[in-house]
Design a protein around this motif. Structure first.
Motif, PDB file in Angstrom:
ATOM      1  N   GLN A  53       0.821  -1.208   0.000  1.00  0.00           N
ATOM      2  CA  GLN A  53       0.000   0.000   0.000  1.00  0.00           C
ATOM      3  C   GLN A  53       0.858   1.263   0.000  1.00  0.00           C
ATOM      4  O   GLN A  53       0.555   2.230  -0.694  1.00  0.00           O
ATOM      5  CB  GLN A  53      -0.926  -0.017   1.208  1.00  0.00           C
ATOM      6  N   LYS A  54       1.936   1.273   0.740  1.00  0.00           N
ATOM      7  CA  LYS A  54       2.813   2.447   0.821  1.00  0.00           C
ATOM      8  C   LYS A  54       3.419   2.770  -0.545  1.00  0.00           C
ATOM      9  O   LYS A  54       3.406   3.913  -0.992  1.00  0.00           O
ATOM     10  CB  LYS A  54       3.911   2.185   1.847  1.00  0.00           C
ATOM     11  N   HIS A  55       3.942   1.769  -1.219  1.00  0.00           N
ATOM     12  CA  HIS A  55       4.590   2.000  -2.504  1.00  0.00           C
ATOM     13  C   HIS A  55       3.574   2.237  -3.624  1.00  0.00           C
ATOM     14  O   HIS A  55       3.874   2.913  -4.601  1.00  0.00           O
ATOM     15  CB  HIS A  55       5.547   0.856  -2.832  1.00  0.00           C
ATOM     16  N   ALA A  56       2.359   1.701  -3.486  1.00  0.00           N
ATOM     17  CA  ALA A  56       1.308   1.997  -4.468  1.00  0.00           C
ATOM     18  C   ALA A  56       0.926   3.472  -4.382  1.00  0.00           C
ATOM     19  O   ALA A  56       0.737   4.138  -5.402  1.00  0.00           O
ATOM     20  CB  ALA A  56       0.093   1.121  -4.222  1.00  0.00           C
ATOM     21  N   ALA A  57       0.845   4.013  -3.175  1.00  0.00           N
ATOM     22  CA  ALA A  57       0.544   5.434  -3.003  1.00  0.00           C
ATOM     23  C   ALA A  57       1.653   6.290  -3.589  1.00  0.00           C
ATOM     24  O   ALA A  57       1.403   7.296  -4.259  1.00  0.00           O
ATOM     25  CB  ALA A  57       0.347   5.754  -1.528  1.00  0.00           C
TER      26      ALA A  57
END
Length: 177
Positions: free
Chosen positions: A57-61
């Motif tokens: 989720q962090k890297h998708a954001a």
């Protein structure tokens, strides 16, 4: 004569829990180099491509931060697409009234974000910070301080409108509880 033991897996009900097999579960890791989190957020590798990256989720954001949905469209086409999508998702906007949905992280609407931008504040500014910024900016361009200055009058109106939008939003939040 020895008696064979019967398994508890026969018939119905099944006495052992479902999915209690001992095989290892397959977990796809984030495609970002060095990240060991599960990669459960697909992102396209390129426009109109079926190939996907899978990020946490962090890297998708982070990947989506600079993405412009309306890139390549002129103003009219972008406005038309936005209007069409607003019409298709009107039910979600209606549900925001009941606290079921919201934009972004659910704290600010697009109008509120524009108002905060006009007052040069961050998206997570408190209402006290809004009030202070509005007072300081309004004092600089107030018509009594700068009479006859058209730009100052326009800036004052902008600050007033921004404050009104944010004040109304704050009152709605207080009312909802």
């Amino acid at each position: 004569m020895s008696r064979a033991r019967r398994s508890i897996d026969w018939g119905f009900p099944r006495w052992r829990g479902y999915g209690s097999s001992r095989e290892a579960a397959q977990v796809r890791l984030c495609d970002r180099h060095g990240c060991n989190e599960p990669g459960d957020c697909p992102a396209p590798k390129s426009p109109n491509s079926p190939e996907r990256w899978y990020f946490c989720q962090k890297h998708a954001a982070e990947y989506n931060a600079g993405w412009d949905y309306f890139a390549g469209l002129d103003k009219e086409a972008a406005a038309e697409r936005e209007a069409q999508e607003r019409a298709e998702t009107a039910g979600y906007q209606e549900s925001a009234h009941y606290g079921w949905a919201g934009s972004g992280d659910g704290t600010r609407s697009r109008d509120e974000l524009r108002a905060l931008e006009a007052l040069d504040l961050e998206a997570d500014a408190t209402f006290e910070q809004v009030r202070k910024a509005w007072r300081n900016k309004a004092k600089e361009v107030h018509p009594d301080v700068r009479p006859g200055d058209a730009e100052a009058a326009k800036a004052f109106q902008t600050y007033q409108l921004a404050y009104e939008v944010l004040r109304a939003a704050e009152e709605r939040r207080e009312w909802r509880g």
